[in-house]
Write a protein that holds these residues in place. Structure first.
Motif, PDB file in Angstrom:
ATOM      1  N   GLU A   3       0.839  -1.189   0.000  1.00  0.00           N
ATOM      2  CA  GLU A   3       0.000   0.000   0.000  1.00  0.00           C
ATOM      3  C   GLU A   3       0.878   1.243   0.000  1.00  0.00           C
ATOM      4  O   GLU A   3       1.916   1.272   0.648  1.00  0.00           O
ATOM      5  N   LEU A   7      -0.739   9.619  -0.226  1.00  0.00           N
ATOM      6  CA  LEU A   7      -1.753   9.700  -1.274  1.00  0.00           C
ATOM      7  C   LEU A   7      -1.869  11.142  -1.758  1.00  0.00           C
ATOM      8  O   LEU A   7      -1.688  12.085  -0.992  1.00  0.00           O
ATOM      9  N   ASN A   8      -2.205  11.310  -3.036  1.00  0.00           N
ATOM     10  CA  ASN A   8      -2.432  12.650  -3.572  1.00  0.00           C
ATOM     11  C   ASN A   8      -3.889  13.059  -3.310  1.00  0.00           C
ATOM     12  O   ASN A   8      -4.643  12.327  -2.669  1.00  0.00           O
ATOM     13  N   LYS A   9      -4.275  14.215  -3.825  1.00  0.00           N
ATOM     14  CA  LYS A   9      -5.636  14.712  -3.565  1.00  0.00           C
ATOM     15  C   LYS A   9      -6.721  13.836  -4.197  1.00  0.00           C
ATOM     16  O   LYS A   9      -7.881  13.933  -3.840  1.00  0.00           O
ATOM     17  N   TYR A  10      -6.345  12.973  -5.112  1.00  0.00           N
ATOM     18  CA  TYR A  10      -7.295  12.060  -5.750  1.00  0.00           C
ATOM     19  C   TYR A  10      -7.297  10.683  -5.071  1.00  0.00           C
ATOM     20  O   TYR A  10      -7.880   9.742  -5.582  1.00  0.00           O
ATOM     21  N   ARG A  11      -6.602  10.584  -3.931  1.00  0.00           N
ATOM     22  CA  ARG A  11      -6.491   9.355  -3.136  1.00  0.00           C
ATOM     23  C   ARG A  11      -5.747   8.250  -3.880  1.00  0.00           C
ATOM     24  O   ARG A  11      -5.968   7.069  -3.657  1.00  0.00           O
ATOM     25  N   GLN A  12      -4.856   8.647  -4.794  1.00  0.00           N
ATOM     26  CA  GLN A  12      -3.994   7.707  -5.496  1.00  0.00           C
ATOM     27  C   GLN A  12      -2.584   7.840  -4.930  1.00  0.00           C
ATOM     28  O   GLN A  12      -2.258   8.836  -4.281  1.00  0.00           O
TER      29      GLN A  12
END
Length: 96
Positions: A3, A7-12
Motif C-alpha cells: 500500500e 496519497l495525492n488529492k485524488y487518493r492515489q
C-alpha cells in the motif's frame, strides 16, 4: 502488493514528482534554501533517525525494505552515521 504511504488529492499513490512539488512549495513558504534542503536530505535524515531511535524494532534489513533498496550495501551507509553526530548537526542550524 504494498500500500502507498502517501496519497495525492485524488487518493492515489503520490508519485516522486508530486512529493517533490509539495516539498519545494513547503520549503519556499518557510524560506529554506533549496540547495541546502532537498528530498534526498529529508530521506537520509528520516532513515538515520528511524534506525538510530528504534534499534529494538528496526534493523538494517527492515530499513532496506522501507527504503526500497535492492542491495543491503546501499542501506549500510545509515549504520555509519551516529545519531548524536546528526543531532549536533541539526541543532547547529538556526532556522528561526
Amino acid at each position: 502488493m504494498s500500500e502507498p504511504v502517501f496519497l495525492n488529492k485524488y487518493r492515489q499513490a503520490l508519485d516522486p514528482r508530486g512529493l517533490h512539488v509539495i516539498f519545494k512549495d513547503a520549503s519556499k513558504k518557510v524560506d529554506l534554501p533549496p540547495t541546502r534542503f532537498t528530498l534526498h536530505h529529508l530521506r537520509h535524515t528520516c532513515a538515520t533517525l528511524i534506525l538510530h531511535q528504534n534499534k529494538e524494532y528496526v534493523d538494517l534489513r527492515m530499513l532496506q525494505e522501507l527504503l526500497g533498496h535492492e542491495s543491503i550495501t546501499s542501506t549500510q551507509v545509515y549504520s555509519h552515521v551516529e545519531y548524536e553526530q546528526k543531532k549536533k548537526a541539526i541543532d547547529s542550524f538556526r532556522l528561526y
